[in-house]
Design an enzyme around this catalytic site. Structure first.
Site, PDB file in Angstrom:
ATOM      1  N   LYS A 109      20.845  25.254  79.274  1.00 10.66           N
ATOM      2  CA  LYS A 109      21.748  26.313  79.730  1.00 10.66           C
ATOM      3  C   LYS A 109      23.046  26.310  78.945  1.00 10.66           C
ATOM      4  CE  LYS A 109      19.861  27.262  84.270  1.00 10.66           C
ATOM      5  NZ  LYS A 109      20.062  27.370  85.710  1.00 10.66           N
ATOM      6  N   LYS A 190       7.416  30.472  82.353  1.00 12.77           N
ATOM      7  CA  LYS A 190       7.340  30.654  83.808  1.00 12.77           C
ATOM      8  C   LYS A 190       8.103  31.898  84.269  1.00 12.77           C
ATOM      9  CE  LYS A 190      11.244  28.410  85.903  1.00 12.77           C
ATOM     10  NZ  LYS A 190      11.731  27.877  87.148  1.00 12.77           N
ATOM     11  N   LYS A 193      14.054  34.003  87.562  1.00  8.91           N
ATOM     12  CA  LYS A 193      15.114  34.948  87.928  1.00  8.91           C
ATOM     13  C   LYS A 193      16.022  35.217  86.744  1.00  8.91           C
ATOM     14  CE  LYS A 193      15.733  33.061  92.514  1.00  8.91           C
ATOM     15  NZ  LYS A 193      16.290  31.762  92.857  1.00  8.91           N
TER      16      LYS A 193
END
Ligand code: ATP
Ligand code: LTN
Length: 323
Positions: A109, A190, A193
């Site tokens: 991230k 995967k 969101k």
């Protein structure tokens, strides 16, 4: 057995969250299970305040709509139980910078964002506090959270060794089926969101038309052979695994019943629409009565708070804070 898990109010709930996490929470709920809407964790993203408020309310309603029973399980909002932030600070003072910068999710991230906030680095310490406050024995999580759970175990052991027995050492439970629902447009990653794949992500409140459209357009292959085989046919296998999760039939057995992709997709779309319809109806009823929803949340908050406070007081006193 004491169970705790958490889910972030960071966006619409998709089929991966539902099949990978929520159905297991519902199946295994008992008086000793705790489920947290981890709003403090969502602050590590650049999230709009109105958006966070809306997502939090919708997520709480969703947890009840999918079948968590407020008379059985404890469903609460993390920021309503102050010891989460308090214990997180105590644990931050026992964690090393090196062990946090080594976390894979942090590295990914931080790299994606260029610069990052301190909260992104300490995110897994807050997650450790969530878990340790409830003397949790079992933590149901997806595959992606294994490393964070390992950190929680290490912090607990270190604390117990340095300050005396305080925390239970938790174990992870990673589900066998539905643990990894893949993106419908790119079955190698995967469903998520935060990766913004509008046609690859099936949200549980998508309209029947959208569900049908997304399933029909899901990426498969061209060889025309309906078979369950993740290496040769990842797109089709993802659809078969989703179908299997909502019908309790084996993926290979489902495959054997079809000769054409189109028929399989159309039956899957129908099955999904029927599975999600009652959830959406319960969700809409709950959202229409905010007072009742608030009551249910405070019921959970009030059940969680004394447990969390007891552990926090013990930890604080062990570290030398005067009460
Ligand atoms: P993001 O992708 O933005 O990190 P998320 O969709 O993974 O978010 P979380 O709130 O982090 O959502 O996770 C909630 C729960 O859903 C976790 O237990 C996680 O393991 C599970 N989960 C998330 N995506 C999937 C997926 N594609 N398949 C199965 N389980 C999933
Ligand atoms: N980091 C987790 C969410 C989470 C959690 C927890 C899971 C926060 N606190 C405690 C289990 C136990 C995630 O991103 N899925």
């Amino acid at each position: 057995m004491r169970v705790l898990s958490g889910i972030q109010p960071s966006g619409a709930i998709h089929l991966g969250n539902y099949l990978g996490a929520l159905t297991n929470w519902v199946r295994n709920q008992s008086e000793s299970s705790f489920y947290a809407v981890v709003d403090l964790h969502s602050l590590t993203l650049d999230i709009d305040p109105e958006e966070l408020r809306k997502n939090t309310r919708e997520l709480v309603a969703t947890l009840f709509a999918v079948g968590l029973d407020p008379a059985v399980a404890t469903v609460f909002v993390q920021s309503h139980v102050a010891p989460h932030a308090q214990l997180s600070w105590l644990l931050e003072c026992t964690a090393s910078y090196g062990e946090l910068t080594r976390m894979t999710q942090f590295k990914e991230k931080a790299e994606r964002q260029g610069s990052y906030r301190v909260g992104l680095l300490t995110y897994p310490v807050l997650m450790a506090a969530d878990i340790l406050l409830y003397q949790t024995t079992h933590v149901p999580v997806g595959d992606d959270q294994r490393q964070h759970l390992e950190l929680a175990r290490n912090l607990a052991e270190r604390f117990n060794n340095r300050f005396g027995q305080t925390f239970t050492i938790p174990e992870g439970i990673v589900p066998a089926v539905g643990a990894r629902v893949m993106d419908l447009q790119d079955p190698t990653r995967k469903m998520s969101k935060s990766l913004h794949s509008p046609t690859g992500t099936l949200n549980i409140y998508d309209s029947p038309e959208d569900i049908e459209r997304k399933i029909k357009r899901a990426v498969t292959d061209n060889d025309g052979d309906v078979a369950f085989d993740w290496t040769r046919k990842p797109g089709l296998s993802n659809l078969l695994e989703i179908f299997s999760s909502i019908t309790d039939r084996e993926p290979a057995q489902i495959a054997a019943g079809y000769t054409r992709y189109g028929d399989l997709k159309s039956d899957l779309a129908t099955a999904l629409i029927e599975t999600l319809r009652p959830i959406r109806e319960r969700f809409e009823t709950l959202m229409a009565d905010q007072a009742e929803l608030d009551r249910l949340v405070s019921l959970g908050d009030n059940r969680a708070r004394p447990v969390a406070e007891a552990t926090y007081s013990l930890a604080a006193s062990r570290m030398g804070l005067v009460s």
